[in-house]
Design an enzyme around this catalytic site. Structure first.
Site, PDB file in Angstrom:
ATOM      1  CB  SER A  24      -0.867   0.074   1.259  1.00 49.42           C
ATOM      2  OG  SER A  24      -1.669  -1.043   1.391  1.00 49.42           O
ATOM      3  CG  HIS A  55      -2.814  -2.643  -3.185  1.00 47.68           C
ATOM      4  ND1 HIS A  55      -1.740  -3.481  -3.138  1.00 47.68           N
ATOM      5  CD2 HIS A  55      -3.068  -2.287  -1.910  1.00 47.68           C
ATOM      6  CE1 HIS A  55      -1.355  -3.634  -1.886  1.00 47.68           C
ATOM      7  NE2 HIS A  55      -2.154  -2.925  -1.115  1.00 47.68           N
ATOM      8  CG  HIS A  77      -4.639  -7.815   0.532  1.00 43.91           C
ATOM      9  ND1 HIS A  77      -4.799  -6.937  -0.511  1.00 43.91           N
ATOM     10  CD2 HIS A  77      -3.512  -7.441   1.180  1.00 43.91           C
ATOM     11  CE1 HIS A  77      -3.799  -6.058  -0.494  1.00 43.91           C
ATOM     12  NE2 HIS A  77      -3.005  -6.344   0.511  1.00 43.91           N
ATOM     13  CE1 TYR A  79      -8.289  -6.004   2.062  1.00 45.72           C
ATOM     14  CE2 TYR A  79      -6.334  -6.744   3.236  1.00 45.72           C
ATOM     15  CZ  TYR A  79      -6.951  -5.886   2.357  1.00 45.72           C
ATOM     16  OH  TYR A  79      -6.221  -4.889   1.764  1.00 45.72           O
ATOM     17  CD  GLU A  80      -8.135  -7.376  -2.213  1.00 48.11           C
ATOM     18  OE1 GLU A  80      -8.455  -6.582  -3.101  1.00 48.11           O
ATOM     19  OE2 GLU A  80      -7.025  -7.949  -2.168  1.00 48.11           O
ATOM     20  CB  ALA A 107       1.374  -0.558   4.569  1.00 48.95           C
ATOM     21  CG  MET A 205      -4.268  -7.011   7.355  1.00 47.16           C
ATOM     22  SD  MET A 205      -5.699  -5.989   6.932  1.00 47.16           S
ATOM     23  CE  MET A 205      -5.844  -4.980   8.414  1.00 47.16           C
ATOM     24  CB  SER A 206      -0.056  -8.528   2.562  1.00 49.06           C
ATOM     25  OG  SER A 206       1.015  -7.664   2.923  1.00 49.06           O
ATOM     26  CG  ASN A 229      -0.780   2.047  11.343  1.00 47.62           C
ATOM     27  OD1 ASN A 229      -0.655   1.604  10.188  1.00 47.62           O
ATOM     28  ND2 ASN A 229      -1.188   1.307  12.346  1.00 47.62           N
ATOM     29  CG  HIS A 241      -6.694   2.228   3.834  1.00 49.85           C
ATOM     30  ND1 HIS A 241      -5.627   1.363   3.983  1.00 49.85           N
ATOM     31  CD2 HIS A 241      -6.894   2.325   2.500  1.00 49.85           C
ATOM     32  CE1 HIS A 241      -5.215   0.958   2.787  1.00 49.85           C
ATOM     33  NE2 HIS A 241      -5.969   1.533   1.870  1.00 49.85           N
TER      34      HIS A 241
HETATM   35  N1  HPA Z   1      -2.601  -3.526  11.345  1.00 49.79           N
HETATM   36  C1  HPA Z   1      -2.708  -4.404  10.320  1.00 49.79           C
HETATM   37  N2  HPA Z   1      -2.347  -4.138   9.098  1.00 49.79           N
HETATM   38  C2  HPA Z   1      -1.831  -2.918   8.845  1.00 49.79           C
HETATM   39  C3  HPA Z   1      -1.685  -1.950   9.849  1.00 49.79           C
HETATM   40  C4  HPA Z   1      -2.087  -2.273  11.176  1.00 49.79           C
HETATM   41  O1  HPA Z   1      -1.990  -1.482  12.114  1.00 49.79           O
HETATM   42  N3  HPA Z   1      -1.152  -0.850   9.263  1.00 49.79           N
HETATM   43  C5  HPA Z   1      -0.963  -1.163   7.944  1.00 49.79           C
HETATM   44  N4  HPA Z   1      -1.378  -2.407   7.684  1.00 49.79           N
END
Ligand code: HPA
Length: 266
Positions: A24, A55, A77, A79-80, A107, A205-206, A229, A241
């Site tokens: 991302s 993306h 991903h 989650y998609e 990310a 998540m990847s 973050n 996001h």
């Molecule tokens: N958690 C999960 N996935 C992420 C995060 C997070 O804080 N930041 C970017 N991808």
């Protein structure tokens, strides 16, 4: 996998030696490729579309630092709603096309309190907490063994190249263990405390499904997180996001420099 490989081979001028998967906000790297052949995901039969904002959804074949590369801008991903097979299809196809070295980027949320927003982290190991594994089911012996060793999932050689390169160009590169969850929710503060106790420095998540599938195939993998973050509950703020994408953009130049500088030794 055969139909994607046949299609891509019909469009390629040269086989890639190195694949780079962009996370991302790291899309600008795609613009650095010289003599590019750009292939939108929609054009590739059976290729999963990336619906995640940030993306792009294209493969870029060409040269970077004199190496034949393929950049995968946008990934699928779990989650998609994609099956785990589709999540790793791109990585497998790139490896089969010749990319025996793969640079994965993502990310991530920072769990280790010594990180701050924007930090770049070399992934040393992972915790697969997605509740699935891309190698579940009958083993495809043409790809790799039934029970692949994961001791060196993140290539010690390429990790050393990354560390040496960062030092040479004066870029701070942290190291850490990445915990991979399914998402799409960000974690709760309690989950982050738990992840810290079990040894995670980063959460996302990847990356892990691809790293597993590539390790299975014998490809050399190196992976980086951009801490977009600090993870839930570390600061008093909610995670958005938008913040993830913004930090990705802020550090993308530094990230691109690091990857470019290491390419000659990859
Ligand atoms: N958690 C999960 N996935 C992420 C995060 C997070 O804080 N930041 C970017 N991808």
């Amino acid at each position: 996998m055969k139909e994607q490989i046949d299609y891509l081979e019909s469009r390629l001028k040269a086989r890639p030696e190195i694949a780079i998967v962009l996370g991302s906000g790291l899309g600008p790297m795609a613009d650095e490729v010289s003599d590019p052949t750009v292939i939108p995901y929609e054009d590739i039969p059976g290729w999963p579309h990336s619906t995640a904002v940030g993306h792009a959804g294209k493969l870029i074949f060409g040269q970077l630092e004199g190496r034949n590369v393929v950049v995968m801008s946008g990934r699928a991903h779990l989650y998609e709603g994609h099956s785990i097979d589709k999540v790793v299809l791109g990585a497998r196809v790139m490896a089969r096309l010749g990319a025996s070295k793969v640079i994965l980027t993502n990310a991530a949320g920072g769990i280790n309190l010594s990180y701050n927003r924007g930090a770049l982290v070399l992934i040393t190991d992972h915790l697969n907490l997605q509740g699935t594994n891309p190698l579940l089911g009958p083993n495809d012996d043409s790809l790799g063994p039934r029970f692949p060793d994961m001791t060196f999932c993140y290539s010690p050689r390429l990790r050393q190249v990354a560390l040496d390169t960062a030092q040479r160009i004066g870029s701070t590169l942290h190291q850490g263990v990445y915990a991979c969850l399914s998402g799409p929710t960000y974690e709760t503060p309690a989950e982050i405390r738990y992840l810290r106790i079990i040894g995670a420095d980063l959460v996302g998540m990847s990356t892990v499904p691809e790293a597993i599938a590539l390790n299975h195939m014998g490809a050399e993998v190196v992976a980086f997180s951009c801490v977009t973050n600090m993870a839930a509950g570390i600061t008093n703020e909610k995670i958005h996001h938008g913040e993830v994408l913004e930090t990705g953009r802020d550090v993308s130049a530094q990230f691109i420099n690091l990857i470019r500088a290491m390419l000659p030794s990859v």
